[in-house]
Scaffold this motif. Structure first.
Motif, short mmCIF file in Angstrom:
data_model
loop_
_atom_site.label_atom_id
_atom_site.label_comp_id
_atom_site.label_asym_id
_atom_site.label_seq_id
_atom_site.Cartn_x
_atom_site.Cartn_y
_atom_site.Cartn_z
N SER A 45 -73.21 9.67 46.83
CA SER A 45 -73.88 10.05 45.58
C SER A 45 -74.17 11.55 45.53
N GLU A 46 -74.56 12.11 46.66
CA GLU A 46 -74.80 13.55 46.72
C GLU A 46 -73.50 14.33 46.50
N GLU A 47 -72.40 13.84 47.08
CA GLU A 47 -71.11 14.49 46.88
C GLU A 47 -70.69 14.43 45.41
N THR A 48 -70.97 13.30 44.77
CA THR A 48 -70.66 13.16 43.35
C THR A 48 -71.34 14.26 42.55
N LEU A 49 -72.63 14.46 42.79
CA LEU A 49 -73.36 15.50 42.06
C LEU A 49 -72.92 16.91 42.48
N ALA A 50 -72.63 17.10 43.75
CA ALA A 50 -72.20 18.42 44.22
C ALA A 50 -70.93 18.86 43.52
N LEU A 51 -69.99 17.94 43.34
CA LEU A 51 -68.76 18.27 42.62
C LEU A 51 -69.07 18.72 41.20
N LEU A 52 -69.92 17.98 40.54
CA LEU A 52 -70.25 18.32 39.15
C LEU A 52 -71.04 19.61 39.05
N GLU A 56 -69.86 24.23 36.34
CA GLU A 56 -70.33 25.26 35.41
C GLU A 56 -70.28 26.67 35.99
N PRO A 57 -70.79 26.91 37.20
CA PRO A 57 -70.73 28.29 37.71
C PRO A 57 -69.30 28.83 37.80
N SER A 58 -68.39 27.99 38.27
CA SER A 58 -67.01 28.43 38.40
C SER A 58 -66.37 28.65 37.04
N LYS A 79 -61.66 13.23 42.34
CA LYS A 79 -63.07 12.88 42.58
C LYS A 79 -63.96 13.37 41.45
N VAL A 80 -63.64 14.52 40.86
CA VAL A 80 -64.41 15.03 39.72
C VAL A 80 -64.30 14.04 38.56
N ILE A 81 -63.11 13.55 38.30
CA ILE A 81 -62.92 12.58 37.21
C ILE A 81 -63.75 11.33 37.48
N GLU A 82 -63.70 10.83 38.71
CA GLU A 82 -64.50 9.66 39.08
C GLU A 82 -66.00 9.95 38.94
N ALA A 83 -66.42 11.15 39.32
CA ALA A 83 -67.83 11.53 39.23
C ALA A 83 -68.27 11.59 37.77
N LEU A 84 -67.45 12.19 36.93
CA LEU A 84 -67.78 12.26 35.51
C LEU A 84 -67.92 10.86 34.92
N GLU A 85 -67.01 9.98 35.29
CA GLU A 85 -67.08 8.59 34.80
C GLU A 85 -68.32 7.89 35.33
N THR A 141 -69.06 19.07 26.41
CA THR A 141 -69.20 17.62 26.62
C THR A 141 -70.01 17.31 27.88
N LEU A 142 -70.35 18.35 28.62
CA LEU A 142 -71.02 18.19 29.91
C LEU A 142 -72.42 18.77 29.82
#
Length: 162
Positions: A45-52, A56-58, A79-85, A141-142
């Motif tokens: 779960s932490e990795e999911t949020l870290a990806l997201l 924005e900064p990048s 993984k970003v797509i999975e995290a967004l979903e 959208t984010l």
């Protein structure tokens, strides 16, 4: 007292104690990115949020294309797509996936090595224009702070934040 606490980063229990969604989401961002930057192990779960939280900064400092060109590996884009979903950002996930497909030239068998050699500045005009359109819409959208999706995701997965 840990180094993170010296800089004002709260413990995960302190983050979850926030009554304001905005304060919670800002605190969670600080907590996750502190662990990420320190290269501490992240839970799923932490990795999911870290990806997201890296998006924005990048994107805002280097442009949307940089998410694919420098920020995320091929595996991380998936993984970003999975995290967004997982957080319910379905339109953002759809747009990010479409942009990834354009970026890789619709090559579903691309390897990580080939992905790393892609030159985004050599995209054909028509797909390149669509890629740019997606980039302009994607950020809108984010909403990681204040929208409540990070809060709801974290509450559902509370035991996975340590």
């Amino acid at each position: 007292m840990s180094e993170g606490r010296n800089r004002g980063v709260k413990t995960v229990d302190e983050v979850f104690a926030h009554s304001s969604i905005v304060d919670f989401e800002n605190g969670m961002n600080a907590f996750i990115m502190e662990k990420f930057v320190a290269r501490k192990p992240l839970t799923k779960s932490e990795e999911t949020l870290a990806l997201l939280y890296r998006i924005e900064p990048s994107m805002y400092s280097n442009g949307f294309v940089d998410l694919f060109y420098q920020e995320f590996s091929l595996l991380e884009t998936k993984k970003v797509i999975e995290a967004l979903e997982a957080l319910g950002f379905l339109e953002a996930a759809k747009l990010f996936n479409e942009a990834k497909e354009i970026y890789v030239g619709h090559n579903r068998n691309i390897t990580e090595e080939e992905y790393g050699r892609r030159d985004p500045f050599r995209m054909e005009t028509s797909p390149g224009l669509r890629f740019d359109e997606i980039g302009e819409v994607f950020g809108n959208t984010l909403n990681l702070v204040g929208g409540g999706k990070v809060y709801e995701f974290a509450k559902r997965n509370r035991d996975d934040f340590i």
